[in-house]
Design a protein around this motif. Structure first.
Motif, PDB file in Angstrom:
ATOM      1  N   UNK A 220      50.007  76.632 -66.888  1.00  0.00           N
ATOM      2  CA  UNK A 220      51.110  77.100 -66.050  1.00  0.00           C
ATOM      3  C   UNK A 220      50.522  78.087 -65.044  1.00  0.00           C
ATOM      4  N   UNK A 221      50.375  77.633 -63.818  1.00  0.00           N
ATOM      5  CA  UNK A 221      49.751  78.435 -62.766  1.00  0.00           C
ATOM      6  C   UNK A 221      50.789  78.687 -61.666  1.00  0.00           C
ATOM      7  N   UNK A 222      50.347  78.930 -60.447  1.00  0.00           N
ATOM      8  CA  UNK A 222      51.264  79.128 -59.330  1.00  0.00           C
ATOM      9  C   UNK A 222      51.468  80.592 -58.982  1.00  0.00           C
ATOM     10  N   UNK A 223      52.009  80.798 -57.773  1.00  0.00           N
ATOM     11  CA  UNK A 223      52.189  82.137 -57.226  1.00  0.00           C
ATOM     12  C   UNK A 223      53.280  82.892 -57.984  1.00  0.00           C
ATOM     13  N   UNK A 224      52.988  84.152 -58.341  1.00  0.00           N
ATOM     14  CA  UNK A 224      53.937  84.985 -59.071  1.00  0.00           C
ATOM     15  C   UNK A 224      54.403  86.155 -58.209  1.00  0.00           C
TER      16      UNK A 224
END
Length: 370
Positions: A220-224
């Motif tokens: 689970x990656x992506x911009x936070x």
């Protein structure tokens, strides 16, 4: 050719698009004005004022073409800097303000939509990154025109926008890595951690995978952001408590090489989005050999056949069951060593850059001949 680019809300996808253009059209002399992607309401309404007052010398220099993103308040900027009216102009729509999903955080009022519309009408050429983006914009404009009380130029506006073209953001050259057979499925979810990317749907799917005892390694990656949907805490807890699921990545991956390594190692790139105009994060993973698993809505059916789309549903549990069935099929394929890369070469910069160049050249040539 001298080109001025105005990117009024320079988000990651906008930056990726512009860097791709500049790399693959090296004969153009580029001048870029951009503003950071924050303070949305001020940014889209104030960019014309900011630039007209603070960047006038840059705006009034000599250019052959102006390229503006759809967040640019082009009609107001032309009023404040009349010299820009003399330059042939392209507006590029990465997204449109008519197609945001309903939410307590949804921007209220029609002003962002009207700004999109005025900017499109001020351009000589309008480009969209997908058919879904174009269709939802045109349908949204027409619906808005129907709702307004009087003197609405509905037919005239539709005629002005009828020749809007589709030119997706290009992708880097494919670097497929064949996936070996195995007994666990590596699934990547690599989107912004916001409500419009469907965290509630991801949560329901994770629950379904655990209940079905599916052997899945989740990345689970992506911009936070400082505030993120509450579902992410639950997603993490469900995976960590499961007997068959493992959590191999949690959170944004800042190192480019590390992120590429994840893309090269995962089997599936998953989307649960309820809002996506091109789906660049999915497409970029596909260029590295990930098999897409996406809902049959938004832009996704344009890029992938039904083998890679699960049936969408307003019922979150029902949609999760549909997605789970596809994952179980891909798990069977993985065990046989039959997970195959998907060809997205038609979306490569090598294919698309000459098409951009042709649009730019035609506009400049037409203006010279006026």
């Amino acid at each position: 050719m001298r080109v001025l680019v105005l990117s009024a809300y320079h988000a990651d996808s906008h930056r990726y698009w512009l860097e791709g253009l500049m790399t693959h059209l090296p004969n153009i002399k580029w001048t870029v004005l951009s503003l950071p992607p924050r303070y949305f309401s001020w940014r889209i309404r104030g960019n014309s004022l900011t630039w007209a007052m603070q960047q006038r010398d840059t705006l009034t220099a000599s250019y052959d073409l102006l390229i503006a993103t759809s967040m640019t308040d082009l009609s107001a900027l032309r009023g404040l800097v009349p010299e820009l009216c003399k330059i042939p102009t392209v507006v590029y729509f990465h997204e449109n303000q008519f197609a945001y999903p309903q939410s307590s955080r949804q921007r209220e009022g029609v002003e962002p939509q009207m700004l999109n519309l005025y900017t499109a009408l001020a351009a000589d050429k309008v480009l969209f990154n997908s058919h879904y983006n174009r269709r939802s914009f045109l349908d949204g404009v027409d619906n808005l025109m129907r709702r307004l009380p009087d003197f609405t130029p509905r037919l005239e506006v539709a005629a002005e926008l009828a020749d809007a073209m589709i030119l997706p953001v290009g992708l880097s050259s494919a670097n497929y890595v064949k996936r070996a057979a195995g007994d666990r499925l590596r699934v990547l979810w690599n989107h912004r951690w916001e409500y419009d990317k469907g965290p509630d749907r991801l949560q329901e799917l994770v629950k379904a995978c655990s209940s079905a005892a599916l052997p899945v390694d989740f990345y689970v990656a992506g911009q936070q952001f400082r505030q993120e949907p509450k579902e992410f805490n639950d997603i993490k807890s469900i995976i960590l408590a499961s007997d068959t699921l493992t959590l191999c990545q949690w959170g944004y991956v800042s190192d480019h090489n590390e992120y590429k390594a994840i893309l090269s190692s995962c089997d599936i790139v998953l989307s649960t989005a309820i809002h996506d105009f091109q789906g660049l994060s999915v497409l970029q993973a596909v260029t590295m050999g990930c098999v897409p698993l996406v809902p049959e809505r938004l832009c996704y059916p344009e890029w992938f056949g039904r083998d890679y789309c699960y049936l969408a549903s307003d019922n979150v549990a029902e949609e999760a069951a549909n997605c789970l069935a596809k994952l179980q099929y891909f798990m069977a394929q993985k065990r046989l060593g039959k997970l195959a890369a998907v060809d997205v070469s038609a979306l490569s910069w090598e294919v698309l850059a000459p098409k951009y160049a042709e649009v730019f050249r035609d506009l400049v040539t037409c203006r010279v001949n006026w």
